[in-house]
Design a protein around this motif. Structure first.
Motif, PDB file in Angstrom:
ATOM      1  N   LEU B  20       0.824  -1.205   0.000  1.00 49.64           N
ATOM      2  CA  LEU B  20       0.000   0.000   0.000  1.00 49.64           C
ATOM      3  C   LEU B  20       0.862   1.260   0.000  1.00 49.64           C
ATOM      4  O   LEU B  20       0.543   2.260  -0.638  1.00 49.64           O
ATOM      5  CB  LEU B  20      -0.919   0.013   1.229  1.00 49.64           C
ATOM      6  N   ARG B  23       2.072   1.821  -3.510  1.00 49.06           N
ATOM      7  CA  ARG B  23       1.048   2.272  -4.455  1.00 49.06           C
ATOM      8  C   ARG B  23       0.473   3.639  -4.096  1.00 49.06           C
ATOM      9  O   ARG B  23       0.002   4.362  -4.964  1.00 49.06           O
ATOM     10  CB  ARG B  23      -0.092   1.251  -4.505  1.00 49.06           C
ATOM     11  N   CYS B  25      -2.313   4.456  -2.588  1.00 48.37           N
ATOM     12  CA  CYS B  25      -3.685   4.584  -3.053  1.00 48.37           C
ATOM     13  C   CYS B  25      -4.559   5.055  -1.885  1.00 48.37           C
ATOM     14  O   CYS B  25      -4.860   4.287  -0.976  1.00 48.37           O
ATOM     15  CB  CYS B  25      -4.168   3.242  -3.596  1.00 48.37           C
ATOM     16  N   ARG B  27      -7.677   6.079  -1.659  1.00 41.23           N
ATOM     17  CA  ARG B  27      -9.041   5.535  -1.531  1.00 41.23           C
ATOM     18  C   ARG B  27      -9.003   4.201  -0.782  1.00 41.23           C
ATOM     19  O   ARG B  27      -9.794   3.962   0.129  1.00 41.23           O
ATOM     20  CB  ARG B  27      -9.642   5.349  -2.922  1.00 41.23           C
ATOM     21  N   GLU B  28      -8.062   3.328  -1.169  1.00 39.04           N
ATOM     22  CA  GLU B  28      -7.912   2.030  -0.494  1.00 39.04           C
ATOM     23  C   GLU B  28      -7.601   2.225   0.985  1.00 39.04           C
ATOM     24  O   GLU B  28      -8.178   1.582   1.860  1.00 39.04           O
ATOM     25  CB  GLU B  28      -6.787   1.229  -1.137  1.00 39.04           C
ATOM     26  N   VAL B  31     -10.703   3.286   2.924  1.00 44.19           N
ATOM     27  CA  VAL B  31     -11.644   2.175   3.149  1.00 44.19           C
ATOM     28  C   VAL B  31     -11.094   1.240   4.226  1.00 44.19           C
ATOM     29  O   VAL B  31     -11.823   0.806   5.128  1.00 44.19           O
ATOM     30  CB  VAL B  31     -11.885   1.400   1.822  1.00 44.19           C
ATOM     31  N   ILE B  32      -9.789   0.956   4.158  1.00 46.94           N
ATOM     32  CA  ILE B  32      -9.171   0.056   5.136  1.00 46.94           C
ATOM     33  C   ILE B  32      -9.241   0.649   6.541  1.00 46.94           C
ATOM     34  O   ILE B  32      -9.591  -0.048   7.503  1.00 46.94           O
ATOM     35  CB  ILE B  32      -7.706  -0.231   4.728  1.00 46.94           C
ATOM     36  N   LEU B  34     -11.390   2.760   7.634  1.00 46.93           N
ATOM     37  CA  LEU B  34     -12.794   2.709   8.058  1.00 46.93           C
ATOM     38  C   LEU B  34     -13.153   1.315   8.578  1.00 46.93           C
ATOM     39  O   LEU B  34     -13.717   1.166   9.676  1.00 46.93           O
ATOM     40  CB  LEU B  34     -13.693   3.088   6.875  1.00 46.93           C
ATOM     41  N   LEU B  35     -12.770   0.288   7.795  1.00 50.06           N
ATOM     42  CA  LEU B  35     -13.087  -1.095   8.191  1.00 50.06           C
ATOM     43  C   LEU B  35     -12.413  -1.461   9.502  1.00 50.06           C
ATOM     44  O   LEU B  35     -13.022  -2.047  10.402  1.00 50.06           O
ATOM     45  CB  LEU B  35     -12.654  -2.083   7.093  1.00 50.06           C
TER      46      LEU B  35
END
Lengths: 362, 80
Positions: B20, B23, B25, B27-28, B31-32, B34-35
């Protein structure tokens, strides 16, 4: 991660989605000795959903269902429908995880349930990490073995302990059959809608849809045989009271001097249920990848698994409450399973007609 | 439960964080985060036997009147 599968593999996935948890949990046991009639009546519901799912995918080949939904229903309504459907998949995956944990706990009595959750999710996460291709090959590989052991189990049950007089009189009361039909239509038949997540990856769907129907119907036939044998072996009372009636039937198996052979078949039940959990987990990861427009789903696998464990533990704390919740499920889940593909199908037809008109106008 | 949260977070850091970081990223990452935050919150609530957080199963209870009506209609008195 090249993710392309063929229709044969999609058929095996449909087989395991249907058989996965239903081989252990038997919601139609409420119909008593007529449980098999409830199973039989629920097949058209599942086949109907499967037909809708396949037709929607054939209308928009290669497109993911969450994209189709936004295209057909509009951005706002499509997003809402997608979130609702993924929420349903999440609750289903949490239920599968809980069921599997309880099943494992019934054999490993002294194991900590949190660790059981951890082991189950990590085992499934490994499969999801390997990708759709690997999972499709795994189900293809296990198919023959599972069929062989299922047939062996059914043969032993018929030979040693089935008393088919327990199935008579047939259809003495229609109301329990209706209840059994509703429960079994929801779990497992309606879960064919999960294929929405896998069908965009099928390369020969237009020509190979028949194979998917065939394997789905084979799984349905196995469920009918399971219902007949469970009631014939354990009787309608124990089938209703037990959490895992088929496993209870396996417990009564005797073969000459061999005893405790149910543990042998426990592996069969466990593998089927684990595959269903794996398929739901992967479907959920694929769906979340599309919903949040991520490049790949690999990075969210472990956080998603942790969320499944946390929410399963938080939501389902008592088995008694769980049994009550299971009576509510058809009234929430069945409409979503039915309406989501139906809405996409009708919306898709209108969308394609409009496209044709605008093209011919030009 | 705390052990499970720690194990998953450590595994995630070991397996995914290097990729990660390369990259980048966002957005990823969002989301991660948040999860992981939601799952840690619910995990800690389970550990403390607290029911302060919103329980998603409440949405299943919306169907209770319908289920009750259905059960009284078929009058089996039995649950699956």
């Amino acid at each position: 991660m090249s993710a392309k599968i063929n229709s044969r593999q999609a058929g095996f996935i449909a087989f395991f989605i249907l058989l996965g948890s239903a081989v252990t949990y038997m919601p139609e046991s409420v119909a008593g000795r007529d449980a098999w009639i409830s199973t039989l009546l629920a097949i058209p519901v599942g086949v109907g959903i499967l037909a809708l799912v396949i037709r929607v995918q054939n209308m928009f080949p290669g497109r993911h269902v969450l994209e189709i939904s936004e295209m057909v229903l509009g951005r706002a309504l499509g997003k809402l429908a997608n979130i609702l459907y993924l929420g349903l998949l999440f609750i289903l995956a949490a239920l599968y995880l809980y069921d599997l944990m309880i099943l494992l706990h019934s054999v490993l009595l002294y194991a900590n349930k949190y660790y059981l959750y951890g082991v189950l999710v990590l085992a499934s996460a490994y499969g999801v990490y390997m990708g759709v291709n690997a999972v499709a090959r795994l189900v293809e590989l296990l198919m023959g073995l599972i069929m062989l052991f299922l047939l062996l189990a059914f043969f032993i049950l018929i030979a040693c302990c089935a008393d088919f007089s327990r199935l008579t009189p047939v259809m003495a009361d229609l109301r329990p059959i209706l209840a059994g039909f509703l429960y079994t239509a929801n779990w497992p038949f309606a879960q064919a809608s999960l294929l929405l997540m896998y069908l965009p990856l099928v390369v020969d769907l237009a020509t190979g849809a028949k194979v998917i129907y065939r394997w789905y119907l084979i799984a349905a036939l196995i469920l009918i045989i399971r219902s007949v044998l469970t009631v014939a072996v354990v009787g309608k009372e124990l089938a209703l009271l037990s959490r895992y009636p088929l496993f209870e039937a396996f417990r009564l198996m005797r073969m000459g001097d061999f005893e405790r052979i149910e543990l042998f078949f426990f592996v069969l039940i466990f593998v089927c249920s684990l595959l269903a959990l794996l398929l739901f987990y992967q479907g959920l990861a694929l769906g979340m990848q599309k919903l949040f427009r991520l490049q790949e789903y690999r990075a969210i696998i472990l956080p998603l698994g942790l969320l499944l464990i946390s929410l399963s533990t938080y939501m389902f704390q008592s088995d008694l409450e769980m049994m009550f919740i299971e009576t509510l499920l058809p009234f929430i889940m069945l409409p979503i399973h039915l309406l989501f593909p139906l809405l996409l199908f009708i919306g898709g037809k209108i969308y394609l007609k409009r496209q044709d008109k605008s093209l011919s106008a030009r | 439960m705390i052990n499970i949260i720690i194990a998953f977070v450590v595994l995630f850091i070991l397996l995914e964080l290097p990729g990660l970081r390369k990259r980048l990223c966002w957005r990823e990452l969002l989301v991660i985060m948040l999860l992981l935050t939601v799952s840690s919150l619910y995990g800690i609530a389970c550990h403390l036997h607290s029911s302060i957080l919103l329980n998603p199963k409440q949405c299943l209870y919306l169907a209770q009147p319908l289920a009750t009506a259905f059960h009284s209609l078929i009058e089996t008195g039995e649950e699956p």
